[in-house]
Write a protein that holds these residues in place. Structure first.
Motif, PDB file in Angstrom:
ATOM      1  N   LYS A  42       7.779  -6.133   8.048  1.00  0.00           N
ATOM      2  CA  LYS A  42       8.027  -5.203   8.996  1.00  0.00           C
ATOM      3  C   LYS A  42       9.338  -3.964   8.731  1.00  0.00           C
ATOM      4  O   LYS A  42       9.190  -3.084   9.028  1.00  0.00           O
ATOM      5  CB  LYS A  42       8.532  -5.987  10.273  1.00  0.00           C
ATOM      6  CG  LYS A  42       8.468  -5.093  11.392  1.00  0.00           C
ATOM      7  CD  LYS A  42       8.600  -5.832  12.775  1.00  0.00           C
ATOM      8  CE  LYS A  42       9.233  -5.300  13.801  1.00  0.00           C
ATOM      9  NZ  LYS A  42      10.444  -4.932  13.796  1.00  0.00           N
ATOM     10  N   MET A  43      10.226  -5.106   8.135  1.00  0.00           N
ATOM     11  CA  MET A  43      11.435  -3.974   7.819  1.00  0.00           C
ATOM     12  C   MET A  43      11.240  -2.656   6.827  1.00  0.00           C
ATOM     13  O   MET A  43      11.731  -1.621   6.756  1.00  0.00           O
ATOM     14  CB  MET A  43      12.583  -4.684   7.129  1.00  0.00           C
ATOM     15  CG  MET A  43      13.246  -5.442   8.226  1.00  0.00           C
ATOM     16  SD  MET A  43      14.036  -6.895   7.447  1.00  0.00           S
ATOM     17  CE  MET A  43      15.893  -6.417   7.919  1.00  0.00           C
ATOM     18  N   VAL A  44      10.233  -2.949   5.877  1.00  0.00           N
ATOM     19  CA  VAL A  44       9.803  -2.048   4.785  1.00  0.00           C
ATOM     20  C   VAL A  44       8.788  -0.994   5.247  1.00  0.00           C
ATOM     21  O   VAL A  44       8.727  -0.114   4.423  1.00  0.00           O
ATOM     22  CB  VAL A  44       9.348  -2.658   3.382  1.00  0.00           C
ATOM     23  CG1 VAL A  44      10.819  -3.513   2.994  1.00  0.00           C
ATOM     24  CG2 VAL A  44       8.482  -3.565   3.515  1.00  0.00           C
ATOM     25  N   GLU A  45       8.264  -1.394   6.347  1.00  0.00           N
ATOM     26  CA  GLU A  45       7.161  -0.198   6.553  1.00  0.00           C
ATOM     27  C   GLU A  45       7.522   0.988   6.685  1.00  0.00           C
ATOM     28  O   GLU A  45       8.455   1.238   7.485  1.00  0.00           O
ATOM     29  CB  GLU A  45       6.393  -0.767   7.946  1.00  0.00           C
ATOM     30  CG  GLU A  45       5.091  -0.988   7.615  1.00  0.00           C
ATOM     31  CD  GLU A  45       4.093  -1.952   8.920  1.00  0.00           C
ATOM     32  OE1 GLU A  45       4.833  -1.558   9.726  1.00  0.00           O
ATOM     33  OE2 GLU A  45       3.949  -3.282   8.573  1.00  0.00           O
ATOM     34  N   ASN A  46       7.001   1.928   6.164  1.00  0.00           N
ATOM     35  CA  ASN A  46       7.324   3.320   6.487  1.00  0.00           C
ATOM     36  C   ASN A  46       8.613   3.739   5.646  1.00  0.00           C
ATOM     37  O   ASN A  46       9.062   4.700   5.837  1.00  0.00           O
ATOM     38  CB  ASN A  46       7.230   3.943   7.651  1.00  0.00           C
ATOM     39  CG  ASN A  46       5.938   3.819   8.389  1.00  0.00           C
ATOM     40  OD1 ASN A  46       5.021   4.286   7.752  1.00  0.00           O
ATOM     41  ND2 ASN A  46       5.879   3.375   9.553  1.00  0.00           N
ATOM     42  N   SER A  47       8.969   2.924   4.774  1.00  0.00           N
ATOM     43  CA  SER A  47      10.179   3.198   4.036  1.00  0.00           C
ATOM     44  C   SER A  47       9.747   3.431   2.647  1.00  0.00           C
ATOM     45  O   SER A  47       8.454   3.291   2.351  1.00  0.00           O
ATOM     46  CB  SER A  47      11.401   2.166   4.105  1.00  0.00           C
ATOM     47  OG  SER A  47      10.850   1.057   3.637  1.00  0.00           O
ATOM     48  N   MET A  48      10.707   3.721   1.746  1.00  0.00           N
ATOM     49  CA  MET A  48      10.233   4.071   0.375  1.00  0.00           C
ATOM     50  C   MET A  48      10.394   2.844  -0.489  1.00  0.00           C
ATOM     51  O   MET A  48      11.194   2.027  -0.287  1.00  0.00           O
ATOM     52  CB  MET A  48      10.769   5.352  -0.066  1.00  0.00           C
ATOM     53  CG  MET A  48      11.126   6.447   0.635  1.00  0.00           C
ATOM     54  SD  MET A  48      11.550   8.045   0.119  1.00  0.00           S
ATOM     55  CE  MET A  48      10.242   8.584  -0.684  1.00  0.00           C
ATOM     56  N   ASP A  68       0.876  -1.226   0.038  1.00  0.00           N
ATOM     57  CA  ASP A  68       0.057  -0.057   0.003  1.00  0.00           C
ATOM     58  C   ASP A  68       0.983   1.225   0.063  1.00  0.00           C
ATOM     59  O   ASP A  68       1.695   1.452   1.059  1.00  0.00           O
ATOM     60  CB  ASP A  68      -0.911   0.165   1.296  1.00  0.00           C
ATOM     61  CG  ASP A  68      -1.930  -0.963   1.131  1.00  0.00           C
ATOM     62  OD1 ASP A  68      -1.966  -1.790   0.230  1.00  0.00           O
ATOM     63  OD2 ASP A  68      -2.500  -1.353   2.363  1.00  0.00           O
ATOM     64  N   LEU A  69       0.553   2.086  -1.082  1.00  0.00           N
ATOM     65  CA  LEU A  69       1.598   3.324  -1.149  1.00  0.00           C
ATOM     66  C   LEU A  69       0.761   4.530  -0.822  1.00  0.00           C
ATOM     67  O   LEU A  69      -0.312   4.756  -0.991  1.00  0.00           O
ATOM     68  CB  LEU A  69       2.006   3.262  -2.726  1.00  0.00           C
ATOM     69  CG  LEU A  69       3.044   2.398  -3.122  1.00  0.00           C
ATOM     70  CD1 LEU A  69       3.729   2.601  -4.587  1.00  0.00           C
ATOM     71  CD2 LEU A  69       4.423   2.346  -2.192  1.00  0.00           C
ATOM     72  N   ASP A  70       1.632   5.392   0.015  1.00  0.00           N
ATOM     73  CA  ASP A  70       1.174   6.658   0.344  1.00  0.00           C
ATOM     74  C   ASP A  70       2.263   7.632  -0.511  1.00  0.00           C
ATOM     75  O   ASP A  70       3.478   7.621   0.076  1.00  0.00           O
ATOM     76  CB  ASP A  70       1.047   6.788   1.638  1.00  0.00           C
ATOM     77  CG  ASP A  70       0.529   8.405   1.782  1.00  0.00           C
ATOM     78  OD1 ASP A  70       0.146   8.985   1.072  1.00  0.00           O
ATOM     79  OD2 ASP A  70       0.598   9.068   3.157  1.00  0.00           O
ATOM     80  N   GLY A  71       1.872   8.028  -1.615  1.00  0.00           N
ATOM     81  CA  GLY A  71       3.088   8.737  -2.414  1.00  0.00           C
ATOM     82  C   GLY A  71       3.984   7.564  -2.832  1.00  0.00           C
ATOM     83  O   GLY A  71       3.650   6.647  -3.554  1.00  0.00           O
ATOM     84  N   GLU A  72       5.308   7.803  -2.321  1.00  0.00           N
ATOM     85  CA  GLU A  72       6.016   6.686  -2.550  1.00  0.00           C
ATOM     86  C   GLU A  72       6.486   5.850  -1.261  1.00  0.00           C
ATOM     87  O   GLU A  72       7.426   5.007  -1.217  1.00  0.00           O
ATOM     88  CB  GLU A  72       7.475   7.319  -3.031  1.00  0.00           C
ATOM     89  CG  GLU A  72       7.484   7.856  -4.484  1.00  0.00           C
ATOM     90  CD  GLU A  72       8.440   7.210  -5.401  1.00  0.00           C
ATOM     91  OE1 GLU A  72       9.395   6.440  -4.825  1.00  0.00           O
ATOM     92  OE2 GLU A  72       8.451   7.698  -6.724  1.00  0.00           O
TER      93      GLU A  72
END
Lengths: 392, 368
Positions: A366-372, A29-33
């Motif tokens: 978990k690691m990629v959450e909130n990253s681009m 799920d993307l918010d922007g990038e």
């Protein structure tokens, strides 16, 4: 910020995507990038390795293990055969042990070359890949001479190895290891203090010691968090306690550390190969036990006992005693374990493979959450998820 | 130009009925097309081959070497192949915009070549707002790229198009500020005048005019790399992240247009840096007077070679950079632009104005 107003953009990364290096799929799920949520979906490369093993004889399983981590198939061969030998409770000849150590460490080097090279490619630095692949190609040439295949090696046999080291192997490998040092120096020179590379990987996909252990991380990904856990030291097998090598550890547990730990491990593996080459004894390369190893061809064609022995092994197969065993080796990605249950027959009752990638891949979401998106690619490159091993 | 017009009018009766302006305009179009056909198109093709060979050298491999001697015709083969490929327009795509986008990209880039000089006389149009026109017209490329990203109806293309738009629009500012510093020095927006304000020798170049100019040069160089989507700023088409970014859904000749633009842009970046900072086509006056005795053609040839060699050095640096560096992340790219390059640009362009004022303070006082 605006969760209720705007629906996040759904993006499929994979199963066919340049960064997944195999059939792996993330639904994000993307918010922007920014990746708000990621759902990993595995199984696109499921080949029913474990179930298929149950209808194969013990020796027929060896080629299947090639396809687990296809970047270092020699190591999977060694891991599986070691497990079966523990089940059989036999000792293999010293020369076979040393050959296994040498090919394992070469396989580890090849695996790390691919991992670091492709991780750099994913970050946009294409050149490093070629420096590494030139060396890998040279090692592959030796693999080809050793067992006739480059990728699917099928090299070990229960009780030893298939074939002795090819002539000129020692000197050739020493030259390759020198080239390896050069290639590592070049790549480290291009990457280690490169501002862009550091910005892209440092602090990206960080995982703490505790989390890493809780997830079941092993191998370079665990060592990058600072835990000096290496089965070659923790549970020494094949004389690893006698070799002089260090266990490189990271400090941050981020993508940068994971790659740098791998680079350093290549240097250590190269040291082990040199030591093993200088210490390798002469002698047989496969057990002489007639219930396990095929007799030499002269005996098969020259004597009735040899022919019968050959025939019985190929039709009936090896029959380990009833029991179960878990045997683990330190593969390139971490602990590669085989849990085998035997009912005393010619085929295993159940084999479970513990691929090092599986727990590592489970932490990816978990690691990629909130990253681009770009971070996700950098993290994936550093984790070295090999789908053949992940999906089995 | 006037000579050619009067020659044509004098020798062709039919032309005498037409207004002279019209002939002039038609000749401009022909000249523009000639520049495109004779220089930019083959250059973009050949540089694609050169880049691949250099990349191969950097990477310790051979590179294309099969078509023609040393593979020199590889670009022709690739071009023909692309022409023959099926032109796919995805069923879900907005087909009008999808078809239009490559042309916008193409036009934006090639319109910029109108003001790019090749020698003191070889220029399609020496506009008095030359450099301003160049900045303005290259912005059409953004519209084309965004349009392609949107019309493809593919999320990766959309992300690529958005990235590209944000990137190019942002980097116009530091690029503009660096160019402003040059414009202040030369007192003109016309590229030919800017070149004429410099000399043949390095110490006469704007690059070394004052301590702030090298900073302006580097800032312009980085900004134009980013505007041209070159590594380390090639995030709009980041292969490992966005598959192929805005050009993911394109195939055949439409796809080639995007790459054509990229390679033509490579020369544009180099030519602008050469013209603004590296002395352009200026030759030492001794050489100029010697060449003039031999004829104008030799002079223009020498000037063209000077300009071209300087531009080529820049092109090689850009290519080497591409195959050495990883790519930056989209937020780091923005941070570099807004946190570093833009303030530096202001310091450079305002700094020299203030310095100029300081030196002229006494004059000013005396005037007042």
């Amino acid at each position: 910020m605006s969760e209720n107003l705007v629906e996040p953009m759904q993006l499929n990364i994979g199963p066919a995507h340049p960064a997944t290096h195999g059939a792996l799929r993330f639904h994000v799920d993307l918010d922007g990038e920014t990746i708000k949520k990621s759902r990993t979906e595995i199984g696109y490369l499921h080949r029913a390795f474990e179930k298929h093993s149950e209808i194969s004889t013990w020796s027929q399983i060896i080629p299947y293990t090639d396809r687990l981590n296809y970047c270092s198939s020699l190591m999977n061969n060694v891991g599986y055969c070691k497990a079966v030998e523990e089940l059989l409770q036999i000792q293999i000849p010293e020369r076979a042990i040393f050959i296994r150590v040498i090919v394992s460490e070469l396989a580890r080097i090849m695996d790390h070359l691919i991992c670091v090279g492709t991780a750099a490619v994913d970050l946009g630095a294409l050149t490093n890949f070629w420096y590494f692949f030139n060396v890998r190609e040279q090692i592959y040439d030796f693999t080809e001479k050793l067992c006739g295949a480059r990728l699917t090696t099928n090299y070990t046999r229960i009780g030893g190895v298939m074939r002795d080291l090819s002539p000129g192997f020692q000197d050739g490998i020493k030259k390759v290891l020198k080239d390896l040092d050069k290639a590592i120096a070049q790549v480290v020179g291009l990457l280690e203090r490169n501002r862009i590379f550091m910005d892209r990987t440092q602090g990206v996909g960080t995982i703490s010691k505790e989390d890493a252990i809780a997830y079941g991380f092993t191998g370079p990904c665990l060592r990058a968090t600072g835990v000096p856990h290496d089965l070659r030291r923790a549970q020494p097998y094949y004389h690893y306690d006698e070799f002089d090598f260090e266990i490189p550890v990271g400090t941050m547990g981020d993508a940068y550390d994971r790659l740098m730990v791998r680079v350093e491990e290549m240097r250590q593996s190269s040291k082990i190969v040199e030591q093993a080459l200088s210490r390798i004894p002469d002698g047989p390369i496969i057990s002489s036990d007639a219930r396990i190893a095929l007799p030499p061809k002269e005996k098969v064609y020259g004597s009735i006992e040899g022919l019968m022995n050959h025939f019985m092994l190929l039709t009936d197969g090896i029959k380990p005693p009833k029991g179960q065993v878990y045997s683990a080796t330190e593969a390139a990605n971490g602990e590669l374990g085989f849990y085998i249950i035997s009912d005393g027959g010619a085929r295993p009752y159940r084999i479970h493979c513990r691929p090092p990638c599986f727990p590592i891949a489970s932490a990816f979401d978990k690691m990629v959450e909130n990253s681009m998106i770009a971070d996700a690619v950098a993290i994936l490159g550093g984790l070295n998820i090999v789908v053949g091993e992940l999906d089995r | 130009m006037e000579k050619i017009v009067s020659y044509l009018v004098g020798h062709c009766e039919k032309l005498q009925h037409l207004p002279e302006d019209f002939i002039y305009l038609a000749l401009q179009v022909v000249a523009g097309l000639l520049v495109l056909m004779l220089f930019v198109a083959p250059f973009a093709g050949i540089i694609s081959f050169v880049e691949r060979r250099i990349a191969a050298r950097v990477m310790d491999r051979v590179g294309p070497n099969r078509v023609g001697p040393q593979g020199i015709f590889q670009w022709l083969a690739d071009g023909v192949k692309s022409l023959l490929k099926e032109d796919i327009i995805p069923a879900q795509a907005d087909s009008v915009l999808f078809r239009l986008a490559p042309y916008l990209v193409f036009v934006g880039m090639f319109a910029a070549f109108v003001v790019v000089p090749f020698s003191s006389g070889l220029i399609v149009a020496d506009l008095n707002i030359g450099i301003f026109y160049l900045i303005a017209v290259t912005s059409i490329v953004v519209v084309g790229i965004m349009m392609s990203g949107w019309a493809s109806n593919n999320k990766y293309s959309l992300l690529g198009g958005m990235r590209s738009a944000a990137q190019i629009v942002s980097y116009e500012i530091p690029a503009g500020l660096s160019i402003l510093a040059v414009v202040i020095l030369s007192g003109s927006l016309s590229i030919q005048s800017i070149i004429k304000a410099q000399g043949a020798y390095p110490w006469q170049w704007f690059l070394f005019q004052n301590p702030l100019m090298p900073i302006a040069f580097i800032s312009l160089f980085i900004a134009s790399l980013a505007e041209g989507n070159r590594t380390p700023f090639d995030i709009p088409e980041a292969e490992s992240e966005l598959v192929s970014g805005y050009s993911t859904e394109y195939s055949g000749m439409r796809f080639v247009f995007f790459y054509f633009e990229e390679w033509a842009n490579l020369y544009l970046i180099a030519a602008v840096s050469t013209a603004l900072f590296l002395g352009g086509w200026n030759l030492p006056s001794a050489v100029v007077s010697w060449a003039q005795t031999k004829g104008d053609v030799l002079l223009h040839l020498l000037q063209f070679l000077t300009f071209f060699i300087k531009a080529m050095v820049m092109v090689f640096i850009i290519i080497q950079l591409r195959w050495t560096l990883p790519r930056v992340r989209v937020d780091q790219l923005m941070a570099l632009c807004w946190k570093y390059l833009t303030p530096i640009g202001f310091v450079v362009s305002l700094g020299w104005q203030l310095g100029w004022l300081y030196f002229l303070r006494e004059c000013l006082w005396s005037v007042m």
